[in-house]
Design a protein around this motif. Structure first.
Motif, PDB file in Angstrom:
ATOM      1  N   LEU A  79       5.375   3.901   6.489  1.00 19.64           N
ATOM      2  CA  LEU A  79       5.846   4.747   5.383  1.00 19.64           C
ATOM      3  C   LEU A  79       7.320   4.524   5.083  1.00 19.64           C
ATOM      4  CD1 LEU A  79       4.129   8.209   5.883  1.00 19.64           C
ATOM      5  CD2 LEU A  79       4.233   6.939   3.757  1.00 19.64           C
ATOM      6  N   GLY A  80       8.091   4.254   6.116  1.00 15.55           N
ATOM      7  CA  GLY A  80       9.524   4.041   5.923  1.00 15.55           C
ATOM      8  C   GLY A  80      10.252   5.286   5.469  1.00 15.55           C
ATOM      9  N   ASP A  81       9.775   6.458   5.875  1.00 17.40           N
ATOM     10  CA  ASP A  81      10.389   7.724   5.453  1.00 17.40           C
ATOM     11  C   ASP A  81      10.521   8.631   6.676  1.00 17.40           C
ATOM     12  OD1 ASP A  81      11.289   9.997   4.244  1.00 17.40           O
ATOM     13  OD2 ASP A  81       9.542  10.293   2.952  1.00 17.40           O
ATOM     14  N   THR A  82      11.619   8.493   7.381  1.00 18.82           N
ATOM     15  CA  THR A  82      11.801   9.263   8.613  1.00 18.82           C
ATOM     16  C   THR A  82      11.999  10.749   8.366  1.00 18.82           C
ATOM     17  OG1 THR A  82      14.170   8.742   8.575  1.00 18.82           O
ATOM     18  CG2 THR A  82      12.743   7.288   9.862  1.00 18.82           C
ATOM     19  N   THR A  83      12.265  11.154   7.119  1.00 21.28           N
ATOM     20  CA  THR A  83      12.411  12.586   6.831  1.00 21.28           C
ATOM     21  C   THR A  83      11.102  13.333   7.091  1.00 21.28           C
ATOM     22  OG1 THR A  83      11.851  12.311   4.486  1.00 21.28           O
ATOM     23  CG2 THR A  83      14.174  12.116   5.090  1.00 21.28           C
ATOM     24  N   LEU A  84       9.973  12.611   7.073  1.00 24.33           N
ATOM     25  CA  LEU A  84       8.687  13.259   7.334  1.00 24.33           C
ATOM     26  C   LEU A  84       8.601  13.787   8.756  1.00 24.33           C
ATOM     27  CD1 LEU A  84       6.212  10.797   5.564  1.00 24.33           C
ATOM     28  CD2 LEU A  84       6.964  13.036   4.761  1.00 24.33           C
ATOM     29  N   ARG A  95      -0.454  14.990   5.936  1.00 23.51           N
ATOM     30  CA  ARG A  95       0.083  13.863   5.151  1.00 23.51           C
ATOM     31  C   ARG A  95      -0.495  12.541   5.632  1.00 23.51           C
ATOM     32  NH1 ARG A  95       0.567  10.222   2.781  1.00 23.51           N
ATOM     33  NH2 ARG A  95       2.336   9.171   1.803  1.00 23.51           N
ATOM     34  N   LEU A  96      -0.606  12.373   6.946  1.00 20.29           N
ATOM     35  CA  LEU A  96      -1.084  11.100   7.479  1.00 20.29           C
ATOM     36  C   LEU A  96      -2.595  10.933   7.317  1.00 20.29           C
ATOM     37  CD1 LEU A  96       1.041  10.740  10.748  1.00 20.29           C
ATOM     38  CD2 LEU A  96       1.480   9.812   8.464  1.00 20.29           C
ATOM     39  N   CYS A  97      -3.307  12.000   6.999  1.00 18.07           N
ATOM     40  CA  CYS A  97      -4.740  11.885   6.718  1.00 18.07           C
ATOM     41  C   CYS A  97      -4.997  11.315   5.330  1.00 18.07           C
ATOM     42  CB  CYS A  97      -5.431  13.241   6.866  1.00 18.07           C
ATOM     43  SG  CYS A  97      -5.666  13.749   8.587  1.00 18.07           S
ATOM     44  N   ARG A  98      -3.965  11.262   4.491  1.00 19.19           N
ATOM     45  CA  ARG A  98      -4.108  10.632   3.177  1.00 19.19           C
ATOM     46  C   ARG A  98      -3.796   9.148   3.305  1.00 19.19           C
ATOM     47  NH1 ARG A  98      -0.945  15.183   1.554  1.00 19.19           N
ATOM     48  NH2 ARG A  98       0.793  13.847   0.897  1.00 19.19           N
ATOM     49  N   PRO A  99      -4.522   8.273   2.591  1.00 16.98           N
ATOM     50  CA  PRO A  99      -4.298   6.832   2.701  1.00 16.98           C
ATOM     51  C   PRO A  99      -2.847   6.458   2.399  1.00 16.98           C
ATOM     52  CG  PRO A  99      -6.329   7.257   1.526  1.00 16.98           C
ATOM     53  CD  PRO A  99      -5.652   8.589   1.689  1.00 16.98           C
ATOM     54  N   ILE A 100      -2.280   5.611   3.253  1.00 16.35           N
ATOM     55  CA  ILE A 100      -0.904   5.148   3.097  1.00 16.35           C
ATOM     56  C   ILE A 100      -0.937   3.651   2.806  1.00 16.35           C
ATOM     57  CG2 ILE A 100       1.329   4.884   4.235  1.00 16.35           C
ATOM     58  CD1 ILE A 100       0.339   7.203   6.133  1.00 16.35           C
ATOM     59  N   PRO A 101      -0.636   3.237   1.569  1.00 11.48           N
ATOM     60  CA  PRO A 101      -0.651   1.808   1.263  1.00 11.48           C
ATOM     61  C   PRO A 101       0.567   1.107   1.865  1.00 11.48           C
ATOM     62  CG  PRO A 101      -0.389   3.159  -0.744  1.00 11.48           C
ATOM     63  CD  PRO A 101      -0.312   4.068   0.424  1.00 11.48           C
ATOM     64  N   PHE A 102       0.384  -0.151   2.261  1.00 12.88           N
ATOM     65  CA  PHE A 102       1.510  -0.967   2.702  1.00 12.88           C
ATOM     66  C   PHE A 102       1.205  -2.431   2.409  1.00 12.88           C
ATOM     67  CE2 PHE A 102      -1.305  -0.619   6.314  1.00 12.88           C
ATOM     68  CZ  PHE A 102      -1.168  -1.774   7.075  1.00 12.88           C
ATOM     69  N   ASP A 103       2.188  -3.300   2.680  1.00 16.04           N
ATOM     70  CA  ASP A 103       2.071  -4.723   2.313  1.00 16.04           C
ATOM     71  C   ASP A 103       1.699  -4.870   0.837  1.00 16.04           C
ATOM     72  OD1 ASP A 103       2.801  -5.456   4.825  1.00 16.04           O
ATOM     73  OD2 ASP A 103       0.908  -6.404   5.379  1.00 16.04           O
ATOM     74  N   GLU A 108      -4.140  -0.395   3.789  1.00 22.17           N
ATOM     75  CA  GLU A 108      -3.969   1.048   3.898  1.00 22.17           C
ATOM     76  C   GLU A 108      -4.207   1.497   5.329  1.00 22.17           C
ATOM     77  OE1 GLU A 108      -5.301   2.688  -0.543  1.00 22.17           O
ATOM     78  OE2 GLU A 108      -6.587   3.052   1.198  1.00 22.17           O
ATOM     79  N   VAL A 109      -3.497   2.556   5.719  1.00 18.46           N
ATOM     80  CA  VAL A 109      -3.724   3.194   7.015  1.00 18.46           C
ATOM     81  C   VAL A 109      -3.824   4.696   6.782  1.00 18.46           C
ATOM     82  CG1 VAL A 109      -1.234   3.340   7.510  1.00 18.46           C
ATOM     83  CG2 VAL A 109      -2.872   3.455   9.397  1.00 18.46           C
ATOM     84  N   TRP A 110      -4.664   5.359   7.566  1.00 19.38           N
ATOM     85  CA  TRP A 110      -4.806   6.816   7.460  1.00 19.38           C
ATOM     86  C   TRP A 110      -5.404   7.340   8.767  1.00 19.38           C
ATOM     87  CZ3 TRP A 110      -8.048   3.210   5.533  1.00 19.38           C
ATOM     88  CH2 TRP A 110      -9.418   3.320   5.819  1.00 19.38           C
ATOM     89  N   GLY A 116      -8.225  12.525  14.266  1.00 23.31           N
ATOM     90  CA  GLY A 116      -6.863  12.023  14.333  1.00 23.31           C
ATOM     91  C   GLY A 116      -6.800  10.547  14.678  1.00 23.31           C
ATOM     92  N   GLY A 117      -7.953   9.864  14.708  1.00 23.52           N
ATOM     93  CA  GLY A 117      -7.992   8.438  15.003  1.00 23.52           C
ATOM     94  C   GLY A 117      -7.388   7.611  13.876  1.00 23.52           C
ATOM     95  N   VAL A 118      -6.768   6.493  14.232  1.00 26.26           N
ATOM     96  CA  VAL A 118      -6.109   5.625  13.251  1.00 26.26           C
ATOM     97  C   VAL A 118      -7.136   4.671  12.637  1.00 26.26           C
ATOM     98  CG1 VAL A 118      -4.375   3.819  12.931  1.00 26.26           C
ATOM     99  CG2 VAL A 118      -3.900   5.766  14.417  1.00 26.26           C
ATOM    100  N   CYS A 119      -7.202   4.660  11.305  1.00 27.51           N
ATOM    101  CA  CYS A 119      -8.114   3.794  10.558  1.00 27.51           C
ATOM    102  C   CYS A 119      -7.289   2.895   9.624  1.00 27.51           C
ATOM    103  CB  CYS A 119      -9.087   4.616   9.721  1.00 27.51           C
ATOM    104  SG  CYS A 119      -9.977   5.908  10.618  1.00 27.51           S
ATOM    105  N   LEU A 120      -7.760   1.670   9.414  1.00 29.69           N
ATOM    106  CA  LEU A 120      -7.065   0.744   8.522  1.00 29.69           C
ATOM    107  C   LEU A 120      -8.055  -0.001   7.646  1.00 29.69           C
ATOM    108  CD1 LEU A 120      -5.342   0.164  11.576  1.00 29.69           C
ATOM    109  CD2 LEU A 120      -3.811  -0.598   9.768  1.00 29.69           C
TER     110      LEU A 120
END
Length: 288
Positions: A79-84, A95-103, A108-110, A116-120
């Motif tokens: 995410l690159g947003d340490t304020t979270l 917030r992390l349960c919503r898809p997070i696009p990258f590259d 996507e990761v969520w 609470g498992g990590v999915c990509l």
């Protein structure tokens, strides 16, 4: 006399103290200890019971235990947003349960809401596909049936090969990797879903081969005939185990059907997906 006693026990709204404790009398600290033993959906359900459970359900120590061990990696590196990190842990979990696009939006990761498992997911545009730039063979078609705006569609080719790789920090555990594929090209006509099977051929002659390797030496191979035209199918490539949650795990995976004695076509390649085994078991196909 007996009736009067029963009435006194049932009625806790008199001038004196209630005769029996009620659920609402449980202190928030005790309710929080109960909630900490439950899964996120159960915590949210019990938060509706009363004021004590509602207040306790937001306790940071509860949601800290539900976040994956790599949540700081996701926040800081993806995410690159340490304020979270300043959010309440319950809000951060949501917030992390919503898809997070990258590259550039190709991955996507969520978090799985229930565990609470990590999915990509890795889109077709993040995969290396033989002949993808030659429109005689491949094209990117728009779709509403993917996490991504387009999928790769194969009209016809002799040498079929799709490769991908990912480097990521995973929590310890077992993970499943899949390819999401469909024989045929689906669209909507007069509001109804239809599937064009015009170019489907060659997949029933030889099975497709799936492979997975990891940077720590794990290897998995499976074979499967591609079938079920008109349906998106999760083809199981293999499983891998993460033992060190603080290290980056590099994964390479592929899908091939390189028997050049016959052409094949009519296939949509959507994405590769990685799920914790507890989540991925529901997607397992018949590949072996």
């Amino acid at each position: 006399m007996g009736a009067n006693i029963s009435g006194a026990v049932a009625d806790g709204d008199g001038d004196g103290p209630p005769s029996t404790p009620r659920l609402g009398d449980i202190p928030e600290s005790c309710a929080a200890l109960v909630l900490a033993q439950l899964d996120p959906p159960e915590i949210c359900q019990l938060s509706l019971l009363n004021r004590s459970f509602c207040g306790a359900s937001s306790a940071d120590f509860i949601w800290e235990s539900k976040l994956p061990s790599n949540y700081r990696f996701i926040v800081e590196k993806v995410l690159g947003d340490t304020t979270l990190l300043n959010l309440q842990k319950k809000e951060l979990y949501a917030r992390l349960c919503r898809p997070i696009p990258f590259d550039a939006g190709t991955k996507e990761v969520w978090l799985d809401k229930s565990t609470g498992g990590v999915c990509l997911s890795i889109s077709s545009k993040a995969l290396t596909i033989t002949g993808i730039d030659d429109r005689r063979y491949w094209s990117h078609i728009s779709t509403e049936e993917s996490r991504y705006p387009t999928v790769a569609y194969l009209q016809q080719i002799w040498w079929f090969e799709v490769d991908g790789e990912l480097e990521f920090q995973f929590p310890a555990g077992t993970y499943c990797l899949f390819f999401r594929l469909q024989l045929g090209k689906s669209s909507k006509r007069l509001g109804r879903r239809v599937c064009n099977s015009e170019h489907i051929h060659g997949w029933d002659i030889k099975p497709a081969r799936f492979q997975l390797t990891t940077s720590d030496g794990q290897h998995a191979v499976s074979q499967c005939y591609l079938d079920k035209p008109g349906n998106w199918v999760f083809y199981h490539v293999g499983d891998f185990i993460v033992k060190n949650p603080n290290a980056l795990t590099k994964i390479k995976f592929s899908l091939t059907q390189i028997d050049c004695t016959h052409p094949k076509g009519g296939l949509c390649v959507d994405a590769a997906l990685i799920y914790p085994s507890s989540v991925g078991k529901e997607f397992r196909s018949s590949c072996s």
